[in-house]
Scaffold this active site. Structure first.
Site, PDB file in Angstrom:
ATOM      1  N   HIS A 223      -2.174  -5.552   1.513  1.00 19.40           N
ATOM      2  CA  HIS A 223      -3.468  -6.197   1.267  1.00 19.40           C
ATOM      3  C   HIS A 223      -3.153  -7.588   0.742  1.00 19.40           C
ATOM      4  O   HIS A 223      -2.187  -7.774   0.003  1.00 19.40           O
ATOM      5  CB  HIS A 223      -4.268  -5.436   0.199  1.00 19.40           C
ATOM      6  CG  HIS A 223      -5.368  -6.247  -0.416  1.00 19.40           C
ATOM      7  ND1 HIS A 223      -6.643  -6.292   0.107  1.00 19.40           N
ATOM      8  CD2 HIS A 223      -5.368  -7.088  -1.484  1.00 19.40           C
ATOM      9  CE1 HIS A 223      -7.380  -7.114  -0.625  1.00 19.40           C
ATOM     10  NE2 HIS A 223      -6.632  -7.605  -1.608  1.00 19.40           N
TER      11      HIS A 223
ATOM     12  N   LYS B  56       0.810  -1.210   0.000  1.00 13.14           N
ATOM     13  CA  LYS B  56       0.000   0.000   0.000  1.00 13.14           C
ATOM     14  C   LYS B  56       0.853   1.273   0.000  1.00 13.14           C
ATOM     15  O   LYS B  56       2.059   1.230   0.231  1.00 13.14           O
ATOM     16  CB  LYS B  56      -0.933  -0.024   1.207  1.00 13.14           C
ATOM     17  CG  LYS B  56      -1.964  -1.146   1.151  1.00 13.14           C
ATOM     18  CD  LYS B  56      -2.880  -1.092   2.349  1.00 13.14           C
ATOM     19  CE  LYS B  56      -3.951  -2.164   2.290  1.00 13.14           C
ATOM     20  NZ  LYS B  56      -4.841  -2.086   3.470  1.00 13.14           N
TER      21      LYS B  56
ATOM     22  N   PHE C  99     -16.360   3.362   5.595  1.00  9.57           N
ATOM     23  CA  PHE C  99     -14.939   3.659   5.385  1.00  9.57           C
ATOM     24  C   PHE C  99     -14.533   3.676   3.918  1.00  9.57           C
ATOM     25  O   PHE C  99     -13.378   3.962   3.590  1.00  9.57           O
ATOM     26  CB  PHE C  99     -14.061   2.653   6.139  1.00  9.57           C
ATOM     27  CG  PHE C  99     -14.218   1.224   5.687  1.00  9.57           C
ATOM     28  CD1 PHE C  99     -13.542   0.739   4.572  1.00  9.57           C
ATOM     29  CD2 PHE C  99     -15.047   0.354   6.383  1.00  9.57           C
ATOM     30  CE1 PHE C  99     -13.680  -0.576   4.150  1.00  9.57           C
ATOM     31  CE2 PHE C  99     -15.191  -0.974   5.975  1.00  9.57           C
ATOM     32  CZ  PHE C  99     -14.509  -1.430   4.858  1.00  9.57           C
TER      33      PHE C  99
END
EC number: 2.7.4.6
Length: 140
Positions: free
Chosen positions: A117, A11, A59
């Protein structure tokens, strides 16, 4: 044990801090091979589509904004039980709950900026890999 492939994203928080090599070393030391990899800047449309399953959750917009805030590294990892193994190496989503030695315990800044992830199932892995890579991009 089955040889399988899984998908991984390093990320923006990880790429911003130049952690790509350290994170990849953890994958390789744990027996996973990186059989496809590329650094890219996600567009808003790519991030919204990729994380579309979460679009109704509160979110979602923050997640999309974070994922387009800097470059990411998308990868295909291969090895015995690669999906489960990768999830072990990553650690719990909340770094406060992650085991010592995991990527998220060592490198995450927060629950959202948690450095990596990884696919959570064979179906997700297949779809996520296909979203970013053609079969000819994967060289094992």
């Amino acid at each position: 044990m089955a040889i399988e492939r899984t998908f991984s994203i390093l990320k923006p928080d990880a790429t911003r801090r130049n952690l790509t090599g350290k994170i990849n070393a953890k994958f390789e030391e744990a027996g996973l091979r990186i059989v496809a990899s590329r650094r890219l800047q996600l567009s808003r449309a790519q991030a919204e589509t990729f994380y579309g399953a979460h679009s109704a959750r509160g979110f979602f917009q923050d997640l999309v904004a974070f994922m387009i805030s800097g470059p990411v590294v998308v990868q295909v990892l291969e090895g015995e039980n690669a999906i489960a193994r990768n999830r072990e190496i990553m650690g719990a989503t909340n770094p406060a709950n992650a085991d010592a030695g995991t990527i998220r315990k060592e490198f995450a800044e927060s629950i959202e900026a948690n450095s990596v992830h990884g696919s959570d199932s064979p179906e997700a892995a297949a779809a996520e890999i296909a979203y970013f890579f053609a079969g000819t991009d994967i060289v094992g």
